[in-house]
Design a protein around this motif. Structure first.
Motif, short mmCIF file in Angstrom:
data_model
loop_
_atom_site.label_atom_id
_atom_site.label_comp_id
_atom_site.label_asym_id
_atom_site.label_seq_id
_atom_site.Cartn_x
_atom_site.Cartn_y
_atom_site.Cartn_z
N THR A 187 0.83 -1.21 0.00
CA THR A 187 0.00 0.00 0.00
C THR A 187 0.86 1.26 0.00
N SER A 188 1.96 1.22 0.75
CA SER A 188 2.90 2.35 0.79
C SER A 188 4.31 1.80 0.80
N CYS A 189 5.15 2.29 -0.13
CA CYS A 189 6.54 1.85 -0.17
C CYS A 189 7.37 2.88 -0.94
N PRO A 190 7.91 3.91 -0.26
CA PRO A 190 8.73 4.89 -0.95
C PRO A 190 9.92 4.29 -1.71
N ALA A 191 10.46 3.17 -1.21
CA ALA A 191 11.59 2.54 -1.90
C ALA A 191 11.23 2.16 -3.33
N VAL A 192 9.96 1.88 -3.59
CA VAL A 192 9.47 1.58 -4.94
C VAL A 192 8.87 2.82 -5.59
N GLU A 193 8.08 3.57 -4.83
CA GLU A 193 7.35 4.70 -5.39
C GLU A 193 8.26 5.84 -5.83
N ASP A 194 9.45 5.96 -5.20
CA ASP A 194 10.38 7.03 -5.56
C ASP A 194 11.22 6.68 -6.78
N LEU A 195 11.03 5.49 -7.35
CA LEU A 195 11.76 5.07 -8.53
C LEU A 195 10.96 5.37 -9.79
N PRO A 196 11.61 5.31 -10.96
CA PRO A 196 10.86 5.49 -12.21
C PRO A 196 9.79 4.41 -12.35
N PRO A 197 8.71 4.70 -13.09
CA PRO A 197 7.66 3.70 -13.30
C PRO A 197 8.22 2.40 -13.88
N ASP A 198 7.69 1.29 -13.44
CA ASP A 198 8.06 -0.04 -13.92
C ASP A 198 9.48 -0.45 -13.53
N ALA A 199 10.10 0.28 -12.60
CA ALA A 199 11.45 -0.11 -12.17
C ALA A 199 11.42 -1.40 -11.34
N ALA A 200 10.30 -1.67 -10.70
CA ALA A 200 10.15 -2.89 -9.89
C ALA A 200 8.92 -3.64 -10.37
N PRO A 201 9.01 -4.37 -11.47
CA PRO A 201 7.83 -5.02 -12.04
C PRO A 201 7.18 -6.05 -11.13
N GLY A 202 7.91 -6.57 -10.16
CA GLY A 202 7.33 -7.56 -9.26
C GLY A 202 6.52 -6.98 -8.13
N ALA A 203 6.47 -5.64 -8.05
CA ALA A 203 5.74 -4.99 -6.96
C ALA A 203 4.51 -4.28 -7.51
N ARG A 204 3.39 -4.46 -6.84
CA ARG A 204 2.12 -3.87 -7.30
C ARG A 204 1.44 -3.19 -6.13
N ARG A 205 1.04 -1.93 -6.35
CA ARG A 205 0.37 -1.18 -5.28
C ARG A 205 -1.10 -1.58 -5.21
N VAL A 206 -1.59 -1.79 -3.99
CA VAL A 206 -2.98 -2.17 -3.75
C VAL A 206 -3.59 -1.18 -2.77
N MET A 207 -4.62 -0.51 -3.18
CA MET A 207 -5.33 0.41 -2.30
C MET A 207 -6.70 -0.18 -1.96
N GLY A 208 -7.23 0.21 -0.82
CA GLY A 208 -8.58 -0.22 -0.50
C GLY A 208 -8.64 -1.29 0.57
N SER A 209 -9.66 -2.09 0.50
CA SER A 209 -10.05 -2.99 1.58
C SER A 209 -9.36 -4.35 1.49
N ALA A 210 -9.76 -5.22 2.42
CA ALA A 210 -9.28 -6.60 2.39
C ALA A 210 -9.67 -7.29 1.09
N GLY A 211 -10.83 -6.91 0.56
CA GLY A 211 -11.26 -7.51 -0.69
C GLY A 211 -10.32 -7.22 -1.83
N ALA A 212 -9.73 -6.03 -1.85
CA ALA A 212 -8.77 -5.69 -2.91
C ALA A 212 -7.53 -6.56 -2.81
N TYR A 213 -7.06 -6.79 -1.59
CA TYR A 213 -5.91 -7.67 -1.41
C TYR A 213 -6.27 -9.11 -1.78
N ALA A 214 -7.44 -9.55 -1.40
CA ALA A 214 -7.86 -10.92 -1.72
C ALA A 214 -7.90 -11.13 -3.24
N ARG A 215 -8.42 -10.16 -3.96
CA ARG A 215 -8.48 -10.29 -5.43
C ARG A 215 -7.09 -10.37 -6.05
#
Length: 379
Positions: free
Chosen positions: A303-331
């Motif tokens: 949900t929050s990770c400056p180590a990834v977010e402060d990098l150029p887009p697609d610099a960490a393809p294995g990391a995906r930001r998830v916002m919202g509820s438990a349902g969003a993480y479950a999906r």
């Protein structure tokens, strides 16, 4: 160069373990003072040959610690003092001045947008922080995000230096043998899809959201939480209430580096045992657990990770930001499980966060500070 590192405590936490790792790479003579709670990392530092002193503070307002700390700095003949975490930064900067040491560096590990090390960022907390900060020389931010927060508070830009946390990436390399051993030790089935969480078990980390997501997932999905903290019993009770306690493992605090005589799986082995790391914390200063998981070749949901977010887009393809509820993480977890296991290789971005590079940058700060290159403080 002789430096004293002052830290609030030495329990198993990100800042504490980062300090231990850093001292293995800094080409300087370093001692450590823990204001309170020496903890397991103190034993690890001692095993590494570092002199560790426990000051024995009994609370935030134990002002008796101040003259003791000043005397320790003066008697130790230190050229420089480096402070870590809020209480240590405040007491350490004052004590260094009392001891006649004006070269003080501080690292800010845990400043969020609304909280500082879990405490609400009130006007009083901020004012006290800024008053202490002016007694130092340089404030190290572990990410550009933290640097911007400091500037927003009123810390002059020239006093801030961004030096990211670092890891020893090869140490986290995926190991099939250690995966099997760690799963067997904690009773995780071979065919289980294991969602991992790493961090202090405190409300701010939002691990309860992962329990809620687990309740929405099939019975062969398990949750492995690595860490200790005040919310451990709350999480156990919540798991029982949700009917998923039989699929949840809480390992307690586990060290980054193995300690002699400790046969339980360490953090590296536990990362090998996972299939994905989930980090639902809404406020992070860096996101060390995410970087370590990427080094282990794991896909990451955060949900929050400056180590990834402060990098150029697609610099960490294995990391995906998830916002919202438990349902969003479950999906997202269902999507990753359906995609099947990928190759457990670390992306190139991990090497941007090399601890040896972090140590070199910090030594540059030390050298400039001792040479008298003092940042200007605006009035």
């Amino acid at each position: 160069m002789k430096a004293l590192h002052i830290i609030t405590g030495l329990g198993v936490g990100g800042a504490e373990q980062q300090l231990r790792l850093l001292l293995r790479h800094l080409p300087a003579q370093c001692d450590v003072v823990a204001l309170t709670n020496p903890g397991p990392v103190a034993a690890g530092l001692t095993a590494d040959g570092v002199q560790v002193t426990h000051l024995g503070m009994t609370g935030n307002r134990d002002f008796r610690a101040l003259p003791r700390l000043a005397r320790l700095i003066r008697d130790g003949g230190y050229d420089l003092v480096h402070t870590h975490l809020y209480r240590a930064c405040l007491y350490g900067r004052i004590a260094a001045r009392l001891a006649g040491v004006r070269t003080v560096v501080a690292t800010e590990h845990s400043i969020g947008a609304t909280r500082l090390e879990g405490r609400l960022l009130t006007g009083g907390v901020r004012a006290l922080y800024l008053a202490g900060e002016r007694l130092g020389h340089t404030t190290v931010a572990v990410s550009p995000t933290v640097a911007e927060r400091l500037r927003h508070w009123g810390v002059p830009g020239p006093r801030i230096r961004v030096i990211p946390n670092g890891i020893e990436a090869p140490r986290f390399r995926y190991d099939e043998g250690r995966r099997k051993e760690a799963r067997a030790y904690h009773g995780l089935p071979d065919n289980a899809y294991v969602v991992g969480g790493v961090g202090r078990l405190a409300p701010g980390k939002r691990f309860v959201l992962l329990l809620q997501a687990l309740a929405l997932l099939p019975g062969n999905v398990w949750l492995l939480l690595v860490g200790g903290g005040p919310e451990a019993e709350v999480l156990r009770r919540t798991a029982r209430d949700l009917g998923v306690a039989n699929r949840v493992v809480l390992t307690g605090e586990r060290p980054y580096l193995p300690d002699p005589g400790d046969h339980a799986p360490d953090l590296v082995a536990l990362l090998s045992a996972m299939d994905v790391l989930a980090s639902p914390s809404p406020e992070e200063s860096f996101g060390l657990a995410v970087v370590e998981a990427l080094a282990a070749g794991l896909p990451v949901l955060y949900t929050s990770c400056p180590a990834v977010e402060d990098l150029p887009p697609d610099a960490a393809p294995g990391a995906r930001r998830v916002m919202g509820s438990a349902g969003a993480y479950a999906r997202e977890l269902l999507r990753l499980r359906a995609a099947g296991p990928g190759e457990r290789t670390a992306p190139d971005v991990v090497h941007r966060y090399d601890i040896a590079c972090t140590a070199r940058q910090l030594m540059d700060v030390y050298t400039a500070a001792l040479a008298g290159s003092t940042p200007e403080v605006s009035s």
